[in-house]
Scaffold this motif. Structure first.
Motif, short mmCIF file in Angstrom:
data_model
loop_
_atom_site.label_atom_id
_atom_site.label_comp_id
_atom_site.label_asym_id
_atom_site.label_seq_id
_atom_site.Cartn_x
_atom_site.Cartn_y
_atom_site.Cartn_z
N PHE A 42 0.72 -1.13 0.02
CA PHE A 42 0.07 0.12 0.09
C PHE A 42 1.08 1.12 0.02
O PHE A 42 1.73 1.43 0.94
CB PHE A 42 -0.91 0.10 1.38
CG PHE A 42 -1.78 -1.00 1.36
CD1 PHE A 42 -2.57 -1.64 0.30
CD2 PHE A 42 -2.48 -1.45 2.52
CE1 PHE A 42 -3.41 -2.64 0.16
CE2 PHE A 42 -3.35 -2.68 2.69
CZ PHE A 42 -3.75 -3.09 1.39
N LEU A 47 -1.08 8.32 -0.22
CA LEU A 47 -2.46 8.57 -0.30
C LEU A 47 -2.77 9.27 1.03
O LEU A 47 -3.79 10.11 0.86
CB LEU A 47 -3.03 6.80 0.09
CG LEU A 47 -2.77 5.89 -1.09
CD1 LEU A 47 -3.56 4.55 -0.57
CD2 LEU A 47 -3.11 6.23 -2.28
N GLN A 48 -1.97 9.39 2.02
CA GLN A 48 -2.34 10.04 3.03
C GLN A 48 -2.11 11.47 2.83
O GLN A 48 -2.99 12.46 3.06
CB GLN A 48 -1.21 9.72 4.32
CG GLN A 48 -0.99 10.51 5.37
CD GLN A 48 0.00 10.10 6.27
OE1 GLN A 48 1.16 9.58 5.91
NE2 GLN A 48 -0.28 10.36 7.58
N SER A 51 -5.05 12.56 0.40
CA SER A 51 -6.16 12.65 1.19
C SER A 51 -6.40 14.04 1.93
O SER A 51 -7.21 14.68 1.93
CB SER A 51 -6.28 11.33 2.20
OG SER A 51 -7.29 11.72 3.18
N ARG A 52 -5.21 14.40 2.50
CA ARG A 52 -4.99 15.68 2.95
C ARG A 52 -5.27 16.76 2.28
O ARG A 52 -6.32 17.76 2.47
CB ARG A 52 -3.72 15.75 3.60
CG ARG A 52 -3.33 16.97 4.40
CD ARG A 52 -1.92 17.19 5.14
NE ARG A 52 -0.91 16.90 4.04
CZ ARG A 52 -0.66 17.94 3.19
NH1 ARG A 52 -1.19 19.07 3.19
NH2 ARG A 52 0.37 17.74 2.49
N SER A 241 -5.59 0.02 -3.58
CA SER A 241 -6.16 -0.34 -2.08
C SER A 241 -7.44 -1.12 -2.37
O SER A 241 -8.28 -0.24 -3.05
CB SER A 241 -6.24 0.80 -1.29
OG SER A 241 -7.38 0.68 -0.54
N ILE A 277 -9.27 10.07 -4.47
CA ILE A 277 -8.06 9.58 -4.03
C ILE A 277 -7.12 8.67 -5.19
O ILE A 277 -6.06 8.88 -5.60
CB ILE A 277 -8.04 8.78 -2.93
CG1 ILE A 277 -8.48 9.86 -1.47
CG2 ILE A 277 -6.77 7.74 -2.72
CD1 ILE A 277 -8.73 9.01 -0.28
#
Lengths: 396, 396
Positions: A42, A47-48, A51-52, A241, A277
Motif C-alpha cells: 500500500f 495516499l495520506q 487525502s489531506r 488499495s 484519491i
C-alpha cells in the motif's frame, strides 16, 4: 410470522473464503486462504498526502452526492491508465463506468446481459465472487475446463453448443483466480472468434493484469474486439488499495448506459473520496515505477512459495504463475481434500479447498488454492513446510 | 453481432433526477430538483481531522479488504446511535449490517425477500431509487395512496387483498420522499398489525428521521416489531456526508445473514475509509449538538420556502413538512405538469415532475417535488418567486 427468504437467496451460502477471512486476524495462522494484497504494497504516504490535499482543496466535492458514472476526472484517468497498459483497449463507441470494485462491474454486467434461466459460461474452476453474483441472477453456470494455456477451446465450443441460452462467457485471462494460469495469445483470438460466431458476449475480468512478474505481456481479449461484444473489468484493488473499493468497466456505451441504471439502483455511486484519491494517485504518481515495485514484491513471494513447494510438496502438482496472487495445488488422488484442509487448519495453515471455486461445488476436486500475496516471507517458508508435513501424513 | 440487453434491464431508464442532477453544476439554475444535503451541513473540519488521524494511526486497516458485515466498531457505534435516536429499535435476535448507503440496504432487502413476479407494496408516490431497485428485481409494484397523516390504511388493506403475492411493504414514515408527509403514531401500529396479520414483511426507510425540525418525534415502526418482520434502513448520508456512501440496516439476523451474502456479490464490502470516518465521527462528535445545528439549518430553509410558496404559489396546494428535505406541490388541475416543469427549466428553476415518483409512471399526476435542503436561502427566495411567475402564466 417468520420472514421468508426469497428463492433467489435461499440456497446462497456465504463465500467460504470470506468466512475463513474472519479468522485471519489471528496472527498465528498462516494466511494462504485469502486474496489480500500485501500490506507492504500500500502506498500509504502518498495516499495520506493526497487525502489531506483533497480535504483542504475540495472537501464539498468529496462529501456531496456525485454522478453514477463516476467522478469525471477519474473516468478519464482510469481510461488513460487502462489503455496505456493495454494499447487498443478502448474502441470507438466504448465508454467507461467507475464501479465499487470490479466485483460490482461483474455483478452489473451479468444483470444487464442475462435473465433468469440463461446460461453463463465460465472457467472451471473460477472466481467465487463472480460465480456467486451469477447465482443470485438465477442463471445456469456451465463450467469449461482450464488447461495449462487457459480455457479449453474444445470444451468452450461443446459448452456453447450444449447451452442454447448461453449469453455470456466470464473469463479471467491473466493469472487466473484460482489456477494462476494465463490464456495464450492464440487462444484469446480463438475464444473471441468462437463467442462472436455463436452470439455469446464476453465478460473479461483482469484484476491481476498489472501484476505480471515473469513472461511477456499478452494483450487483453478486449483489444481484439472489433464487434463490440466484450465488457472489460479492471480494478485498483490490487495495485492501490482494496479497502477504497474502486474498479471500472470499459465496454460499448449501450451496455454501459444500462449498467449505470443498474448501479443507481445498487449504490447510487461509488464513494467520492475513494474516487478522488485514486484519481490523484494515477495523475501524480509514477505508475510505472509503482507497478514495478509491486511486481518485484510479488515475484519474490511467488518464488519463495514455489521453492518451498518443490522442497516440501513434491508429491502434489502445482502451477507456477507468471503473475497475480495464486497458485493451484492438485493433491495426490488418494488424499481427501476436505480432510487435508482441516488438518492444515489444525497445523495453523489456512488454505481453501478447490471445490469452492467450481461452478458445480459438488463435483470432485482434489486441489487447494494457495495465496502468496498476503503472507510475509517467513509465513510462506514456514507455512509451506508445515503444509508438506500435513501432506506427508496423508501420503506415506 | 450486437449485445442484447437482458429483459430485466431493457425497459429500465436512468432516474430523471440523476439525469437532472447532471445539470446541477450550472450555478445559474436554482436546484429544487435534487435531494442533496446543504454543503453548509458538512462537518468538513471534523472529517478532515478524523481522516488525518486514520491515515496516521491505522492506514492498513483503512486500505485493506474488510468483512462484508461492516467495520465492527462502526456496527456497534451505528447500533448505539440508532437505538439512542429510536429507543427500542433493536430487538433480541436482531443484528446490523453496514451498507453502501441506504440505497444498498433497500436493494439487498428486496433481493432477499422477493422473487420475480412477487408484489412489493409502496406509498404512491414514493422514492424513485427504491422503486427502480424493485423494478430490477422484476416484481410488481402496487402503490397505496398517501394521505396527510401517511399511507392510507384502507388502501393498504385493499392492496394486500388484491395482491396475493404481496411479500413486502416499502414505507418511509418520516417526512416522506417525495410528499414530506409523516405517518401518525396510530397509523404506524395499524400498518404493522395489518402487515403482520397478512404475512407481509416491512422495509422501513428512515433517511430523514434525524432531521425533524418541528412537531414531536414519532417512534419507528421497527420499535413496535415484536415478531421480527421489519427491516429498518438508516443512513449517514443526510447527517454526515452522502459522498462517503455509508448506511445500515437493523433487522432479524436470519435476514441479515442473507443480506450479507447478497452484499458479497454486490461490492464485497463498503469503503473502509468511509466506515472508519463515520465511526470516529459518531464516537468523537457531540451528535446531539450536530443534529440540532442541522435541524436549525433546514428549519430555516423550509420556512423560507413555505413563506415564498404562500406568497407566490398560492394557486397550488402544498405540504408543510415537519422535517426532511422536500415539499410536495400539487398544481391546479388545469396545468399540464410536464409543460410547467419545462417552463420552470426555461426560467432556470429545476423541479421534478411528480409522475417520476409513481409506481405507475403513466398515471396522471399534477404535482411537482420541491427540495429546500440544497439551494441557498437566496436561491429559495428567488426560485419560488420565479416559479410563481411561471405558474401565473399557466393560470390567469
Amino acid at each position: 410470522m417468520e420472514l421468508t427468504i426469497s428463492q433467489r437467496m435461499a440456497a446462497m451460502q456465504p463465500s467460504a473464503i470470506r468466512e475463513i477471512f474472519k479468522n485471519m486476524a489471528d496472527p498465528s495462522i498462516v494466511p494462504f486462504a485469502g486474496g489480500n494484497p500485501s500490506p507492504e504494497a500500500f502506498p500509504v504516504k502518498e495516499l495520506q498526502n493526497i487525502s489531506r490535499i483533497v480535504f483542504e482543496n475540495n472537501p464539498v466535492t468529496a462529501l456531496q452526492y456525485s454522478v453514477t458514472e463516476g467522478y469525471p476526472q477519474l473516468r478519464e484517468a482510469a481510461k488513460q491508465f487502462a489503455n496505456g497498459r493495454e494499447p487498443g483497449l478502448s474502441h470507438p463507441g466504448d465508454g467507461i463506468i467507475i464501479t465499487s470494485g470490479a466485483q460490482q462491474a461483474i455483478d452489473l454486467a451479468a444483470k444487464c446481459l442475462t435473465d433468469e434461466g440463461d446460461t453463463i459460461l465460465c472457467e472451471d474452476p473460477s472466481f467465487i465472487g463472480a460465480l456467486n453474483a451469477f447465482r443470485t441472477c438465477r442463471v445456469h453456470l456451465a463450467g469449461v475446463p482450464v488447461e495449462a494455456d487457459g480455457i479449453s477451446l474444445q470444451g468452450l465450443e461443446d459448452a456453447i453448443k450444449a447451452n442454447p441460452r448461453a449469453k455470456l462467457l466470464y473469463i479471467i485471462p491473466n493469472f487466473q483466480n484460482p489456477t494462476g494460469v494465463t490464456l495464450s495469445r492464440e487462444k484469446r483470438q480463438a475464444v473471441y472468434d468462437l463467442c462472436l460466431r455463436h452470439g455469446v458476449a464476453i465478460l473479461e475480468d483482469n484484476p491481476y493484469g498489472d501484476l505480471r512478474f515473469s513472461g511477456s505481456h499478452v494483450p487483453a481479449i478486449k483489444t481484439l474486439d472489433t464487434q463490440g461484444i466484450v465488457c472489460y473489468c479492471g480494478t485498483f484493488s490490487k495495485i492501490i488499495s482494496p479497502g477504497l473499493r474502486v474498479g471500472y468497466a470499459i465496454a460499448p456505451q449501450a451496455l454501459l448506459d444500462k449498467m449505470v441504471v443498474a448501479k443507481q439502483c445498487s449504490d447510487v455511486h461509488t464513494t467520492v473520496l475513494s474516487q478522488i484519491i485514486c484519481c490523484q494517485f494515477l495523475q501524480s504518481c509514477n505508475m510505472a515505477g509503482h507497478l514495478s515495485t509491486l511486481q518485484k514484491l510479488y515475484r519474490g513471494k511467488c518464488s519463495l512459495m514455489v521453492q518451498g513447494m518443490r522442497q516440501h510438496m513434491a508429491k502434489a502438482e502445482f502451477t507456477v504463475p507468471e503473475g497475480g496472487f495464486f497458485l493451484w495445488c492438485v493433491l495426490p488422488k488418494a488424499v481427501d481434500p476436505m480432510a487435508f484442509v482441516k488438518a492444515a487448519g489444525e497445523a495453523k495453515v489456512a488454505v481453501v479447498p478447490g471445490s469452492t471455486f467450481l461452478p458445480d461445488e459438488t463435483a470432485p476436486c482434489t486441489a487447494v488454492r494457495l495465496n502468496f500475496s498476503a503472507p510475509s516471507n517467513q509465513q510462506i517458508t514456514n507455512g509451506i513446510e508445515r503444509l508438506g508435513k500435513v501432506l506427508d501424513a496423508f501420503v506415506r
